[in-house]
Design an enzyme around this catalytic site. Sequence first.
Site, PDB file in Angstrom:
ATOM      1  N   HIS A 163       0.817  -1.228   0.000  1.00 12.84           N
ATOM      2  CA  HIS A 163       0.000   0.000   0.000  1.00 12.84           C
ATOM      3  C   HIS A 163       0.846   1.272   0.000  1.00 12.84           C
ATOM      4  CE1 HIS A 163      -3.694  -2.212   0.475  1.00 12.84           C
ATOM      5  NE2 HIS A 163      -3.352  -2.720   1.641  1.00 12.84           N
ATOM      6  N   ASP A 199      -2.719 -10.391  -2.354  1.00 14.65           N
ATOM      7  CA  ASP A 199      -3.280  -9.989  -1.058  1.00 14.65           C
ATOM      8  C   ASP A 199      -4.774  -9.694  -1.259  1.00 14.65           C
ATOM      9  OD1 ASP A 199      -2.130  -8.576   1.726  1.00 14.65           O
ATOM     10  OD2 ASP A 199      -3.954  -7.626   0.974  1.00 14.65           O
ATOM     11  N   HIS A 201      -6.317  -7.159  -0.355  1.00 16.06           N
ATOM     12  CA  HIS A 201      -6.503  -5.738  -0.651  1.00 16.06           C
ATOM     13  C   HIS A 201      -5.688  -5.328  -1.874  1.00 16.06           C
ATOM     14  CE1 HIS A 201      -7.072  -6.373   3.740  1.00 16.06           C
ATOM     15  NE2 HIS A 201      -8.159  -5.651   3.502  1.00 16.06           N
ATOM     16  N   ASP A 288      -4.502 -12.800   3.561  1.00 12.20           N
ATOM     17  CA  ASP A 288      -5.751 -12.323   4.151  1.00 12.20           C
ATOM     18  C   ASP A 288      -6.950 -12.668   3.263  1.00 12.20           C
ATOM     19  OD1 ASP A 288      -4.722 -10.486   2.353  1.00 12.20           O
ATOM     20  OD2 ASP A 288      -4.784  -8.781   3.735  1.00 12.20           O
TER      21      ASP A 288
HETATM   22 ZN   LIG Z   1      -4.310  -7.058   2.820  1.00 12.16          ZN
END
Ligand SMILES: [Zn+2]
Length: 348
Positions: A163, A199, A201, A288
């Site tokens: 991120h 991931d 996200h 995740d």
């Molecule tokens: Zn994540």
Amino acid sequence: MKTFFNDQHPLHHGRHEMFRGKLVPCVEVPSRADFVLQELRARGLGEVASAPEVDLAPIERVHARRYIDFLSTAWNEWVALDPANAELDALPSYWPIRTFRSDVLPASFPARMGLFSYDAGSPITSGTWPAARQGAACAVGAADHLLQGGRSAFVLTRPPGHHAGHDFFGGYCFVNNAAVAAQRLRDGGVARVAVLDIDYHHGNGTQAIFYERGDVFFASVHGDPHTEYPYYLGYADERGAGAGEGCNLNLPLPRGTGVARWREAMAIALQAIARFGADALVVSLGVDTFAGDPIAGFTLQSSDYLQVGDDLGATRLPTMFVFEGGYAVAEVGVNTVNVLEAFKQRAG
Ligand SMILES: [Zn+2]
């Protein structure tokens, strides 16, 4: 498979993150990496090495100097504001959205903290910079291992990285380890590098860093940003720009997606990476996507990660994995090492 383990990771140990009006205990905790290391050792996956000595040059290939200056001095500046701050994590309170100025570097530390961040969930602690910097050194070590003819490597580090953008932190990420590695591979002579982010996200930081580049392909399978963090990037119509037109592939999936549909999406990403003609692969490995993850919404089971590793091993590309998210702490070791072990079995 050679693992580069960031033994400085426990120095980054946030106490609280801001979540919808409340300070809550951090989800991104040191035990995550320790469980993965324990599982790696239990299964004898291969040598575990420390980070090599590296200077800031490989980090500054993907991050702005003024951002690195900020990160490296942030804790001291935070404590200089008020000595009592030594007992608190640093969290931002202000952000220069859209039409505000971002070219001016304010003298105020809280203002600069807002300039370089996009959420209040990513605390800076006394050890954030040394931990993040050492993680990037592990990424460099793994990339160099591939450049020297290694077929695979694993970067076991935290805080995670995907991120973090050219000049911003967020989503528990400060230095983008996958981007540092991809750039290191390019600088070492690999003509075409692909980054695959699996991931839960979207890897908004990695996408942003390479969005206008034709030499690094970015593909991501993730929760639909209409409902899932990081919300403001990760949509299917983001396909790259300029020289990078067509070199960005987002495959958002709805909450509740299970392994069958998820693997179809990853297969599409791998086909695109093959068409791109990648010479090496960097995998942002977040687990995740697991059904039991406290901050995500897919339904993969622990045994499914064996299939994920097998799919990745079938590409036959020199591959390095970079540890990202995965917050079901009791299962994070098994899930991560399932990917790596199955990869190794398939890829040889
Ligand atoms: Zn994540």
